[in-house]
Enzyme design. Structure first.
Site, short mmCIF file in Angstrom:
data_model
loop_
_atom_site.label_atom_id
_atom_site.label_comp_id
_atom_site.label_asym_id
_atom_site.label_seq_id
_atom_site.Cartn_x
_atom_site.Cartn_y
_atom_site.Cartn_z
NE ARG A 180 -0.48 0.15 4.86
CZ ARG A 180 -1.80 -0.83 5.91
NH1 ARG A 180 -2.54 -0.76 5.67
NH2 ARG A 180 -0.34 -0.21 7.09
CD GLU A 181 4.77 0.99 2.97
OE1 GLU A 181 5.94 1.01 3.07
OE2 GLU A 181 4.13 0.51 5.11
CG ASN A 250 10.24 -4.90 6.69
OD1 ASN A 250 11.77 -5.84 6.74
ND2 ASN A 250 10.15 -3.73 7.13
CD GLU A 379 8.52 3.62 7.32
OE1 GLU A 379 7.25 4.03 6.68
OE2 GLU A 379 9.03 2.76 7.88
ZN LIG Z 1 6.23 -0.26 5.17
#
Ligand SMILES: [Zn+2]
Length: 427
Positions: A180-181, A250, A379
Site C-alpha cells: 500500500r506504500e 517485512n 519512511e
Molecule cells: Zn512499510
C-alpha cells in the site's frame, strides 16, 4: 445487454472502495507507558489497522471500521486516553485519490514512464524490458523468482562493467515490500532514471553497481487496486475460516524472527510459518547472498513518517551504529535541503529508538547481518499539504518530488557506503 453492461460499469465505479465506507482514521494521544501498552494491546485485540503507533509525545494513527468505532471510543474514554477523529470516512479520501490521479494522468501525454501518476505492475514490467533493450550495455533485467500467485519478481542490474568488477561496491534499493506504500515506487523509478536515462552524475554509475527492485511484493501491489490499504503478500495457506490471507514480508526475514511480530494471520504484522516461508522474501534473501561480498548499502523504501531508520528492530545496535547514524543524518540533511516546506524534517535513528516499538524479521536487519554494512529503512513523507491526502494516500503533485528528494538522500548514502567499501572500512 448494452444496458446491463452500463449498469455493471456504473456499479463497478460505485463499488470502488466500498470496503472502506465508514472507516475512520483516529489520532490517539497517549501520556504514559501504561496508556501506550493499553492502547496498543486493545488495537491489536480489535484487529485494527495501526498506521503508526501512539507513544507519549507522538500521537498514533489507526484505521477503525464503522462497526468498531463505538467500542473503540468507549475504551479510550474509559481509560482517559485523548483522541480525535482525523477522518470521518476514509472512502471519501480514497475516491478523491482516484480522481486526482486520473486527472493528472489525463493531463500528461507522455508515453514513457513519468512521474505524473503511480504506475501499475504491468507498466513497470514493460519499462524494465524497454530499458534493457535501449541500454543493453548497462542494464539487465533479472528474474529473481515468483510470488505466491506466480508473478515474476524482477529487478534491474545497472552496471558499466556487467557486474564483473569485484572491486566495485553494490548498492541495492527496493520498494513496495508493503504494497500500500505507493509513494515508494517513484523513489526507485527516479533512481533508475538518474542512473540510466538521464545521467548527470556519472561517478554513481562508474563506481557503483546497482540492484533495483521496484515491486518487491507484486501480488500485494496488484491487490491494492481492489483493497487500497493491503500491506501483506497474498499467501492463502494460513487462512483462518477462509479469512485473513497474507504475510507481512517485512517480518519474514531471518533475524530474531517471530519475537516482535504476530503469529495471528489476521494481524497486519503476521510473520508467516518461519524465516523466508514466503517466496517474495526469499527472492530478496537470494539477491543479498549472491552479492554479500560487495553489497555496501541496502535501502528498503517504505512510507510514511519522514524517517531514516537503521538496525536492529529490537533496539540492539550494530557495531558500526555511529557510522550508520552519521550517514543516516547526512542523507536526511540532503533530503531536508530540497523537501517541500510543508513536510517535516526527517528523523534519523535506530528502529526501536525512533518508533518506540520493536519489530523482528525485517529485511534491513537481515541485510546488515549478511551483507551490507550500511542498511536503512526509509519512511517517505505523508504529503499533508492537502486536507484530502494523508498516510498512505498519494497526492499526484508530490510524486515526482518524492522521487527527486529521496534520490538526493540515496546519492549521499551510496557515495558514503562506496567510499567506506573502497577504504576497506566496511564492518
Ligand atoms: Zn512499510
Amino acid at each position: 445487454m448494452k444496458y446491463l453492461l452500463l449498469v455493471c460499469l456504473f456499479y463497478g465505479v460505485l463499488a470502488k472502495h466500498e470496503l472502506y465506507d465508514g472507516h475512520a482514521v483516529y489520532e490517539v494521544d497517549v501520556h504514559s507507558v501504561e496508556q501506550t501498552k493499553l492502547v496498543h494491546d486493545f488495537e491489536n485485540d480489535l484487529l485494527l489497522d495501526i498506521w503508526s503507533h501512539a507513544v507519549p509525545g507522538h500521537p498514533g494513527k489507526v484505521l477503525v471500521p464503522k462497526a468498531k468505532r463505538d467500542i473503540f471510543e468507549n475504551f479510550l474514554e474509559q481509560n482517559h486516553v485523548q483522541y480525535k477523529v482525523e477522518t470521518e470516512n476514509i472512502k471519501e479520501q480514497l475516491d478523491k485519490e482516484d480522481e486526482l490521479l486520473a486527472s493528472a494522468a489525463a493531463r500528461s501525454n507522455s508515453s514513457r514512464i513519468g512521474f505524473e501518476r503511480i504506475h501499475t505492475y504491468e507498466e513497470v514490467e514493460a519499462y524494465l524490458d524497454q530499458l534493457a533493450r535501449d541500454y543493453p550495455n548497462v542494464v539487465s533485467v533479472v528474474l529473481g523468482g515468483r510470488s505466491v500467485e506466480g508473478r515474476p519478481i524482477r529487478y534491474l542490474k545497472i552496471s558499466t562493467t556487467n557486474f564483473q568488477d569485484a572491486r566495485k561496491p553494490v548498492v541495492m534499493i527496493q520498494s513496495l515490500l508493503h504494497s500500500r506504500e505507493w509513494v515508494t515506487l517513484p523513489a526507485t523509478l527516479y533512481a533508475i532514471r538518474k542512473l540510466v536515462v538521464d545521467v548527470s552524475e556519472s561517478d554513481l554509475v562508474q563506481n557503483i553497481d546497482w540492484i533495483i527492485l521496484p515491486i518487491a511484493n507484486p501480488d500485494g501491489y496488484i491487490f491494492t487496486l481492489t483493497d487500497r490499504f493491503w500491506r501483506k503478500n497474498r499467501a492463502t495457506r494460513y487462512m483462518v475460516a477462509n479469512r485473513c490471507p497474507g504475510v507481512d514480508l517485512n517480518r519474514n526475514f531471518d533475524h530474531i524472527w517471530g519475537t516482535a511480530s504476530s503469529s495471528n494471520p489476521c494481524q497486519e504484522t503476521f510473520h508467516g510459518a518461519g524465516p523466508f516461508s514466503e517466496p517474495e522474501a526469499a527472492v530478496i534473501r537470494d539477491i543479498i547472498i549472491e552479492h554479500r561480498n560487495r553489497m555496501a548499502l541496502f535501502l528498503d523504501i517504505h512510507s510514511f513518517g519522514s524517517m531514516i531508520l537503521f538496525p536492529y528492530g529490537d533496539g540492539v545496535l550494530p557495531p558500526n551504529a555511529l557510522q550508520l547514524n552519521l550517514v543516516g543524518v547526512q542523507m536526511a540533511q540532503a533530503i531536508d535541503r530540497v523537501k517541500w516546506p510543508s513536510n517535516k524534517n526527517y528523523v534519523v535513528g535506530n528502529i526501536l529508538h525512533v518508533l518506540r516499538y520493536a519489530a523482528s524479521g525485517g529485511a534491513g536487519d537481515y541485510a546488515i547481518n549478511v551483507a551490507a554494512p550500511y542498511s536503512y529503512t526509509f519512511e517517505l513523507p505523508a504529503f499533508r499539504n492537502s486536507i484530502w491526502m494523508d498516510g498512505f494516500l498519494v497526492e499526484p503533485a508530490f510524486i515526482e518530488q518524492a522521487g527527486f528528494e529521496t534520490w538526493e538522500g540515496i546519492k549521499v548514502g551510496a557515495r558514503a557506503a562506496a567510499a567506506a567499501f573502497r577504504n576497506g572500512k566496511a564492518v
